[in-house]
Design an enzyme around this catalytic site. Sequence first.
Site, mmCIF file in Angstrom:
data_model
loop_
_atom_site.group_PDB
_atom_site.id
_atom_site.type_symbol
_atom_site.label_atom_id
_atom_site.label_comp_id
_atom_site.label_asym_id
_atom_site.label_seq_id
_atom_site.Cartn_x
_atom_site.Cartn_y
_atom_site.Cartn_z
ATOM 1 N N ASP A 261 11.062 34.663 15.786
ATOM 2 C CA ASP A 261 10.420 35.966 15.584
ATOM 3 C C ASP A 261 9.757 36.110 14.221
ATOM 4 O O ASP A 261 9.142 37.145 13.937
ATOM 5 C CB ASP A 261 11.425 37.099 15.795
ATOM 6 N N ASP A 378 21.522 31.220 19.860
ATOM 7 C CA ASP A 378 20.093 31.465 20.039
ATOM 8 C C ASP A 378 19.342 30.568 19.054
ATOM 9 O O ASP A 378 19.293 30.849 17.849
ATOM 10 C CB ASP A 378 19.797 32.943 19.776
#
Length: 474
Positions: A261, A378
């Site tokens: 991100d 993640d």
Amino acid sequence: MKHAFLKALLAAGAIMIAWNCSDESTTGPKAPEYAVTSSAWLLSTDQDYIIYLDGRVTNPEGDIIATIKFIEGSSVGAITDLAGNVLYDGVDVAGLPLLEKNTTVYAITGPAFHLVDETGDYLIYLAEDGGSIGFVKDSNATVIGFFNFETNTVVAPDGVTELTKVEDILDLPVLQPGDKFTKEPDPVIESSSSAINPESSSDIGPTPTSSATPKSSSSQPKSSSSAPKSSSSVAPAGGCPNIKVKSGGRTGSGWATRYWDCCAPHCSWSENAGGNTSKTCDSKGKNVVGGGGSICSGGYQATCLSQIPFTVNGCTDMGFAFAAVPGADGGSCGKCYQLTFTGKGKYASDNNLSAIKGKKLIIMTTNIGHDVQQGQFDIMIPGGGVGAFNGCSQMGWGSQGEQYGGLLSDCEKESNYNSSKTLTCLKNKCNSVFSNDATAKQGCMFLAEFMHAAGNPLHNYVEVECPDVLKQKY
């Protein structure tokens, strides 16, 4: 063929089942037994329900107590009792563990390595005091010996007689605390005409996408004047680093997801990291900077591209990466774990997942996600999906694909979940989307090459000492 979809699920079913038990004594409760007459799913709610393909629902003793009616061509059905009252609606057996006829059921009293060889069947537990000697138990949770973590040997209760030895304890599967684990019986060889071929059945629905469960992969840390430490990136030398299990560290099983991100990671704030801060870079991810807040909250600190996943020359089956862990593990900054992939997926299993069976990924935690679950790591991979926050607008990259799942999720849908076409598609997208950024492209290609475009792979994990190749990039 009617129920072909369900038969395919039975053929590829999982074998791990949740079960609460205690580790307060050296002799635990006897492992439960199920009267299973053929492949069946286990639903554990107020009691255990054994669900069969033909619609029968029995108790563990084998008595029929209910029925299930499946939606045609689906794995979803409603369970009704013998009086016709609906007990559970919308039960999806695809997400339930599978029991096989004549299986062995293990009572597991804590995180344990599972060793099976010609000498016996052993559950190996870490030493509670963090020492080098752990208990070895059988399937009934009875202590049958000890394990010496320095010599990798199983010894008899006398503490002297060696029963067996393993080359590397990290190669063994790890069973979760509080699990039921069923060992499949020896396979029965059937004629090719009776084998189930899921690919050829017109009744089989599409395989679920590997990003089917939306997840936020990053947190938005609060602003702080504390500057993250600067660290130069050192190219790793050839050969696999020596990975050491951390004494008294965490073990378990779970699955890997992916994201990138561009936000400043949670662990770049000193108050979040206990002083063990990770570095941040400018809005292009190139130059190390400190202070100024995350780019995802109006600042200019971003993820450093030096933290893309990578491999080491001469070490083909081990990769290295940074990752986010559950928000509840906010104090995990700078900890490392070894993930060993099982060859299966959380939502499906295919050739791409099978291709990474046995591969190891060493990760170092730099971030948290408040919807990342226990056992889930993640992994930071460019093109893996931006998740809940997107700080990548200044990078000059192409479309990042699905918000949750990224380019791989796009490719899965575009290829109709054909594993070979998905892999080719991902390579093409990595080259196209990151055509102006060689470093980001390299990180994206890690998912295509080392990870073989495997979506949400299952793994066993164990906490390890952080290798220098990761600490130098942290």
